[in-house]
Design a protein around this motif. Structure first.
Motif, short mmCIF file in Angstrom:
data_model
loop_
_atom_site.label_atom_id
_atom_site.label_comp_id
_atom_site.label_asym_id
_atom_site.label_seq_id
_atom_site.Cartn_x
_atom_site.Cartn_y
_atom_site.Cartn_z
N CYS A 1 -64.62 -9.29 69.05
CA CYS A 1 -64.14 -8.31 70.03
C CYS A 1 -64.13 -6.91 69.42
O CYS A 1 -64.58 -5.94 70.04
N GLU A 2 -63.64 -6.81 68.19
CA GLU A 2 -63.54 -5.51 67.52
C GLU A 2 -64.92 -4.99 67.14
O GLU A 2 -65.17 -3.79 67.18
N ARG A 3 -65.83 -5.90 66.75
CA ARG A 3 -67.19 -5.46 66.43
C ARG A 3 -67.88 -4.89 67.67
O ARG A 3 -68.59 -3.90 67.61
N VAL A 4 -67.66 -5.55 68.81
CA VAL A 4 -68.24 -5.07 70.07
C VAL A 4 -67.66 -3.71 70.42
O VAL A 4 -68.39 -2.79 70.82
N GLY B 1 -65.65 0.56 74.77
CA GLY B 1 -64.83 -0.27 75.64
C GLY B 1 -63.70 -0.92 74.87
O GLY B 1 -63.53 -0.75 73.66
N THR B 2 -62.89 -1.68 75.61
CA THR B 2 -61.75 -2.38 75.03
C THR B 2 -61.87 -3.86 75.31
O THR B 2 -61.90 -4.27 76.49
N ARG B 3 -61.97 -4.65 74.29
CA ARG B 3 -62.11 -6.10 74.43
C ARG B 3 -60.89 -6.87 73.92
O ARG B 3 -60.46 -7.82 74.52
N LEU B 4 -60.36 -6.44 72.78
CA LEU B 4 -59.17 -7.07 72.24
C LEU B 4 -57.95 -6.31 72.76
O LEU B 4 -57.60 -5.25 72.24
N LEU B 5 -57.34 -6.83 73.81
CA LEU B 5 -56.24 -6.13 74.47
C LEU B 5 -54.91 -6.33 73.75
O LEU B 5 -54.01 -5.48 73.84
N ASP B 6 -54.76 -7.45 73.07
CA ASP B 6 -53.51 -7.76 72.35
C ASP B 6 -53.89 -8.56 71.12
O ASP B 6 -54.47 -9.65 71.24
N ASP B 7 -53.60 -8.04 69.93
CA ASP B 7 -54.03 -8.70 68.70
C ASP B 7 -52.95 -9.57 68.07
O ASP B 7 -53.02 -9.91 66.88
N VAL C 1 -57.56 -11.02 75.62
CA VAL C 1 -58.89 -10.46 75.44
C VAL C 1 -59.56 -10.22 76.78
O VAL C 1 -59.26 -10.90 77.77
N ASN C 2 -60.46 -9.26 76.81
CA ASN C 2 -61.22 -8.94 78.01
C ASN C 2 -62.66 -9.41 77.79
O ASN C 2 -63.46 -8.74 77.14
N CYS C 3 -62.98 -10.58 78.35
CA CYS C 3 -64.30 -11.20 78.13
C CYS C 3 -65.32 -10.86 79.21
O CYS C 3 -66.51 -11.15 79.05
N ALA C 4 -64.88 -10.28 80.30
CA ALA C 4 -65.79 -10.06 81.44
C ALA C 4 -66.98 -9.20 81.03
O ALA C 4 -66.83 -8.10 80.51
#
Length: 313
Positions: free
Chosen positions: A163-166, A172-178, A3-6
């Motif tokens: 992540c998907e709701r955001v 943007g992309t938050r969930l990089l690998d599900d 995930v991309n939390c930054a």
């Protein structure tokens, strides 16, 4: 899972007002997910983290009883579920006892998630640093299992993640690998009877909750209200409805005696919530009271490059 939390912290704060101010529809983005289903929360706190009994006890031992708060649920009017009426609210119950869990308080803080230039006052986890949008207890012994395992448990259960709701609402992309992996290292999912006394608690004396339930519903529980629920949870026995009088009295005293940096910061944030939002206030409100520092994203990126680790913050 990666995930991309930054710059996000979408799972740690209530970002619904940001969507409400835009042209996007909150219902279509799924951010009202907690108000759906047969048992909606009585309060309006977003993504309240459920703590286990052992975690609650650990926070109390650390002198952080003033960061804990209860959640109750509305009973489903269309189902013949166990329920009680208190303060005019029909609340969900188990075996005739009001059901609840304990989470971390979310005071208003000036935050600027999703690369926004202007900060806004949003309900934010007590431990989130408004400046860096990082958790002050990440990796600490107090870091809740539910936070550490998020969003892996959601992925295991094929449930939508924050992540998907955001991504849907903000881009943007938050969930990089599900791929949640094989589940190794994840805490046990607690459902049904096994959750009683461990993550889902019941209050043995419903008549004593008059007044308390209405204040919880309006997000205004007093320290004594919070102490009542926290102490009952801390005194519970996993898998049963039994409570320990000794642990109840000890826990209640610890909540009422707590005077942590975090609790004092909550009071200050609530006093300042009418001021112009400024993420720099974190220094005066939290750092000055002894809040643990956060490393910043540049430091984490450098560490990741050296370790070759996953981007899961």
């Amino acid at each position: 899972m990666e995930v991309n939390c930054a710059g996000c912290a979408g799972c740690c704060l209530d970002w619904r007002p940001l969507v409400a101010d835009s042209d996007r529809d909150a219902e279509s983005t799924g951010i009202d997910h907690e108000r759906r289903g047969p048992r909606a929360p009585l309060d309006d706190t977003y993504n309240l983290v459920a703590l286990t009994r052992d975690e609650i006890r650990a926070f109390l031992e650390a002198g952080l009883g003033d960061v804990l708060t209860p959640r109750l649920w509305e009973a489903d009017p269309d189902r013949d579920d166990d329920s009680l009426e208190i303060d005019g609210h029909r609340i969900a119950a188990v075996a005739g006892r009001p059901a609840f869990f304990i989470g971390l308080r979310k005071p208003p803080k000036p935050v600027a998630p999703f690369d926004r230039e202007e900060p806004a006052w949003l309900p934010t986890c007590v431990f989130l640093d408004p400046s860096t949008l990082q958790c002050r207890i990440h990796g600490d012994d107090l870091y809740p299992e539910e936070c550490a395992d998020y969003p892996a448990h959601n992925l295991e259960l094929a449930q939508e993640t924050e992540c998907e709701r955001v991504e849907d609402a903000m881009g943007g992309t938050r969930l990089l690998d599900d791929d949640p992996g094989d589940g190794e290292g994840l805490s046990e999912l607690l459902f049904g009877p096994q959750a009683i006394g461990q993550k889902l608690f019941t209050h043995p004396e419903p008549d004593e909750l008059a007044g308390l339930v209405d204040r919880v519903a309006h997000n205004e529980p007093t320290p004594a209200d919070r102490a009542e629920f926290v102490a009952t949870a801390a005194a519970s026995s996993p898998g049963t409805f039994a409570t320990s009088d000794y642990h109840y009295e000890q826990a209640r005293a610890r909540v009422l005696e707590a005077d942590s940096w975090a609790g004092r910061a909550i009071d200050e944030w609530r006093r300042r919530a009418d001021e112009k939002p400024d993420t720099g206030l974190a220094s005066a409100v939290e750092d000055a009271r002894g809040a643990p520092p956060t490393p910043g994203w540049d430091a984490l990126e450098g560490r990741r490059e050296n370790d070759g680790g996953e981007r899961n913050d």
